[in-house]
Structure formats: structure tokens, C-alpha cells
Write a protein that holds these residues in place. Structure first.
Motif, PDB file in Angstrom:
ATOM      1  N   MET A 199      -6.697   4.967 -21.119  1.00  0.00           N
ATOM      2  CA  MET A 199      -7.342   3.675 -21.323  1.00  0.00           C
ATOM      3  C   MET A 199      -7.979   3.205 -20.011  1.00  0.00           C
ATOM      4  N   LYS A 200      -9.023   2.388 -20.134  1.00  0.00           N
ATOM      5  CA  LYS A 200      -9.800   1.968 -18.965  1.00  0.00           C
ATOM      6  C   LYS A 200      -8.949   1.222 -17.942  1.00  0.00           C
ATOM      7  N   PHE A 201      -8.135   0.278 -18.385  1.00  0.00           N
ATOM      8  CA  PHE A 201      -7.367  -0.505 -17.426  1.00  0.00           C
ATOM      9  C   PHE A 201      -6.349   0.361 -16.700  1.00  0.00           C
ATOM     10  N   MET A 202      -5.841   1.401 -17.360  1.00  0.00           N
ATOM     11  CA  MET A 202      -4.903   2.304 -16.695  1.00  0.00           C
ATOM     12  C   MET A 202      -5.629   3.186 -15.686  1.00  0.00           C
ATOM     13  N   LYS A 203      -6.859   3.578 -16.028  1.00  0.00           N
ATOM     14  CA  LYS A 203      -7.657   4.385 -15.092  1.00  0.00           C
ATOM     15  C   LYS A 203      -8.002   3.572 -13.850  1.00  0.00           C
ATOM     16  N   ARG A 204      -8.351   2.297 -14.062  1.00  0.00           N
ATOM     17  CA  ARG A 204      -8.674   1.451 -12.919  1.00  0.00           C
ATOM     18  C   ARG A 204      -7.461   1.267 -12.014  1.00  0.00           C
ATOM     19  N   LYS A 205      -6.297   1.085 -12.625  1.00  0.00           N
ATOM     20  CA  LYS A 205      -5.064   0.928 -11.845  1.00  0.00           C
ATOM     21  C   LYS A 205      -4.772   2.197 -11.050  1.00  0.00           C
ATOM     22  N   ALA A 206      -4.908   3.340 -11.690  1.00  0.00           N
ATOM     23  CA  ALA A 206      -4.649   4.609 -11.011  1.00  0.00           C
ATOM     24  C   ALA A 206      -5.655   4.828  -9.884  1.00  0.00           C
ATOM     25  N   GLU A 207      -6.910   4.468 -10.135  1.00  0.00           N
ATOM     26  CA  GLU A 207      -7.937   4.633  -9.112  1.00  0.00           C
ATOM     27  C   GLU A 207      -7.688   3.686  -7.930  1.00  0.00           C
ATOM     28  N   ALA A 208      -7.265   2.461  -8.207  1.00  0.00           N
ATOM     29  CA  ALA A 208      -6.959   1.513  -7.139  1.00  0.00           C
ATOM     30  C   ALA A 208      -5.780   2.014  -6.311  1.00  0.00           C
ATOM     31  N   ASP A 209      -4.757   2.546  -6.969  1.00  0.00           N
ATOM     32  CA  ASP A 209      -3.615   3.102  -6.245  1.00  0.00           C
ATOM     33  C   ASP A 209      -4.048   4.265  -5.360  1.00  0.00           C
ATOM     34  N   TYR A 210      -4.926   5.106  -5.883  1.00  0.00           N
ATOM     35  CA  TYR A 210      -5.413   6.270  -5.141  1.00  0.00           C
ATOM     36  C   TYR A 210      -6.222   5.812  -3.907  1.00  0.00           C
ATOM     37  N   ARG A 211      -7.103   4.804  -4.103  1.00  0.00           N
ATOM     38  CA  ARG A 211      -7.885   4.284  -2.972  1.00  0.00           C
ATOM     39  C   ARG A 211      -6.980   3.672  -1.909  1.00  0.00           C
ATOM     40  N   ARG A 212      -5.958   2.936  -2.328  1.00  0.00           N
ATOM     41  CA  ARG A 212      -5.027   2.321  -1.385  1.00  0.00           C
ATOM     42  C   ARG A 212      -4.276   3.401  -0.602  1.00  0.00           C
ATOM     43  N   GLN A 213      -3.896   4.460  -1.281  1.00  0.00           N
ATOM     44  CA  GLN A 213      -3.192   5.555  -0.621  1.00  0.00           C
ATOM     45  C   GLN A 213      -4.106   6.241   0.402  1.00  0.00           C
ATOM     46  N   LEU A 214      -5.369   6.471   0.038  1.00  0.00           N
ATOM     47  CA  LEU A 214      -6.313   7.077   0.979  1.00  0.00           C
ATOM     48  C   LEU A 214      -6.533   6.172   2.192  1.00  0.00           C
ATOM     49  N   GLU A 215      -6.623   4.875   1.951  1.00  0.00           N
ATOM     50  CA  GLU A 215      -6.805   3.934   3.050  1.00  0.00           C
ATOM     51  C   GLU A 215      -5.603   3.943   3.991  1.00  0.00           C
ATOM     52  N   GLN A 216      -4.407   4.011   3.440  1.00  0.00           N
ATOM     53  CA  GLN A 216      -3.206   4.076   4.268  1.00  0.00           C
ATOM     54  C   GLN A 216      -3.172   5.360   5.086  1.00  0.00           C
ATOM     55  N   GLU A 217      -3.541   6.478   4.479  1.00  0.00           N
ATOM     56  CA  GLU A 217      -3.578   7.747   5.211  1.00  0.00           C
ATOM     57  C   GLU A 217      -4.625   7.708   6.318  1.00  0.00           C
ATOM     58  N   LYS A 218      -5.773   7.108   6.018  1.00  0.00           N
ATOM     59  CA  LYS A 218      -6.831   6.996   7.011  1.00  0.00           C
ATOM     60  C   LYS A 218      -6.369   6.125   8.182  1.00  0.00           C
ATOM     61  N   GLN A 219      -5.713   5.001   7.870  1.00  0.00           N
ATOM     62  CA  GLN A 219      -5.206   4.117   8.917  1.00  0.00           C
ATOM     63  C   GLN A 219      -4.130   4.815   9.756  1.00  0.00           C
ATOM     64  N   ARG A 220      -3.267   5.569   9.120  1.00  0.00           N
ATOM     65  CA  ARG A 220      -2.230   6.305   9.832  1.00  0.00           C
ATOM     66  C   ARG A 220      -2.856   7.341  10.756  1.00  0.00           C
ATOM     67  N   ALA A 221      -3.894   8.040  10.274  1.00  0.00           N
ATOM     68  CA  ALA A 221      -4.568   9.033  11.106  1.00  0.00           C
ATOM     69  C   ALA A 221      -5.223   8.380  12.319  1.00  0.00           C
ATOM     70  N   ILE A 222      -5.804   7.210  12.131  1.00  0.00           N
ATOM     71  CA  ILE A 222      -6.431   6.496  13.246  1.00  0.00           C
ATOM     72  C   ILE A 222      -5.377   6.092  14.265  1.00  0.00           C
ATOM     73  N   GLU A 223      -4.248   5.561  13.800  1.00  0.00           N
ATOM     74  CA  GLU A 223      -3.190   5.146  14.707  1.00  0.00           C
ATOM     75  C   GLU A 223      -2.604   6.332  15.463  1.00  0.00           C
ATOM     76  N   GLU A 224      -2.479   7.482  14.810  1.00  0.00           N
ATOM     77  CA  GLU A 224      -1.944   8.661  15.481  1.00  0.00           C
ATOM     78  C   GLU A 224      -2.923   9.224  16.495  1.00  0.00           C
ATOM     79  N   SER A 225      -4.224   9.093  16.235  1.00  0.00           N
ATOM     80  CA  SER A 225      -5.214   9.658  17.149  1.00  0.00           C
ATOM     81  C   SER A 225      -5.448   8.754  18.353  1.00  0.00           C
ATOM     82  N   HIS A 226      -5.018   7.505  18.281  1.00  0.00           N
ATOM     83  CA  HIS A 226      -5.172   6.588  19.406  1.00  0.00           C
ATOM     84  C   HIS A 226      -4.149   6.934  20.478  1.00  0.00           C
ATOM     85  N   TRP A 227      -4.612   7.143  21.694  1.00  0.00           N
ATOM     86  CA  TRP A 227      -3.688   7.521  22.761  1.00  0.00           C
ATOM     87  C   TRP A 227      -3.561   6.391  23.770  1.00  0.00           C
ATOM     88  N   VAL A 228      -2.411   6.338  24.407  1.00  0.00           N
ATOM     89  CA  VAL A 228      -2.099   5.328  25.408  1.00  0.00           C
ATOM     90  C   VAL A 228      -1.452   6.041  26.582  1.00  0.00           C
TER      91      VAL A 228
END
Length: 126
Positions: free
Chosen positions: A19-48
Motif C-alpha cells: 500500500m502507498k502509505f506503507m511504501k512512503r513509511k518504508a522509504e522515509a525510514d530508508y532515507r533517515r537511515q542513509l542520512e544517519q550513515e552519511k552523518q556518521r561517515a562525516i563525523e568519522e572522517s573529521h580529524w582533530v
């Protein structure tokens, strides 16, 4: 010792998941997960640098571009006697700047009274 049965995880049917609303929910979860992975990669690549405290930034923020471009503070200019009042203010401002520069130059180049007497006393005693 009998192994304990694993609890069965129930899931929704594939028709409900299609169903459409379930697909949208799954897609939103997937986008949020990708964003978290991207943010984690940025934080790991930042050096101090270890052992160095953060220094104050050497970047200065100006509210206006006037100071960056060495423009005049009055903001108005006149050319070929188009606006005599503005030209008069401009000349006064240039005179004040020139006077401030000359006073600064005099204070840097001049010898204090104490220094002059010390030099004079040394020359006389020699």
C-alpha cells in the motif's frame, strides 16, 4: 537441555506492505537511515589533532563589506562637483585621516625627551 524456541516475529502481509502509505513509511525510514550513515561517515572522517586545544578562530566576521574593500565610511561619493556637500565632507574626512596618519608617524619616528637626554649625556661624556 532443550533449546528454547525463538519467538516468532510477526510481519505484515505483502499486500499491506504494497500500500502507498506503507511504501512512503518504508522509504522515509530508508532515507533517515542513509542520512544517519552519511552523518556518521562525516563525523568519522573529521580529524582533530590530539593534545591541542581548540584555538580561537583567526576568521573575523564583518557586518559590512565596507571595511573589506577599504571603502569610505560615509558611504556617499560625488564626482566632478555633482554634490558639493558630499565632496566637502569627503575632503574633511580625508584631512582627518591624513592628520591621524601623520600623528602616528610622528609618534613612531620621534625620540622621547628621556632618550634624547640620555644620548646627549653619553655624547658629552665621551
Amino acid at each position: 537441555m532443550a533449546a528454547e524456541p525463538q519467538p516468532v516475529k510477526k510481519s505484515l502481509s505483502k499486500n499491506v506492505m504494497a500500500m502507498k502509505f506503507m511504501k512512503r513509511k518504508a522509504e522515509a525510514d530508508y532515507r533517515r537511515q542513509l542520512e544517519q550513515e552519511k552523518q556518521r561517515a562525516i563525523e568519522e572522517s573529521h580529524w582533530v589533532l590530539q593534545g591541542k586545544e581548540e584555538r580561537e578562530s583567526c576568521i573575523e566576521f564583518e557586518a559590512s563589506y565596507v571595511n573589506c574593500e577599504d571603502l569610505y565610511q560615509c558611504g556617499r561619493m560625488s564626482f566632478k562637483k555633482f554634490n558639493p556637500a558630499v565632496e566637502k565632507l569627503f575632503k574633511e574626512m580625508l584631512a582627518k585621516e591624513e592628520e591621524a596618519k601623520s600623528q602616528e608617524w610622528e609618534s613612531e619616528e620621534s625620540v622621547s625627551d628621556e632618550e634624547m637626554t640620555r644620548r646627549f649625556v653619553i655624547q658629552i661624556s665621551v
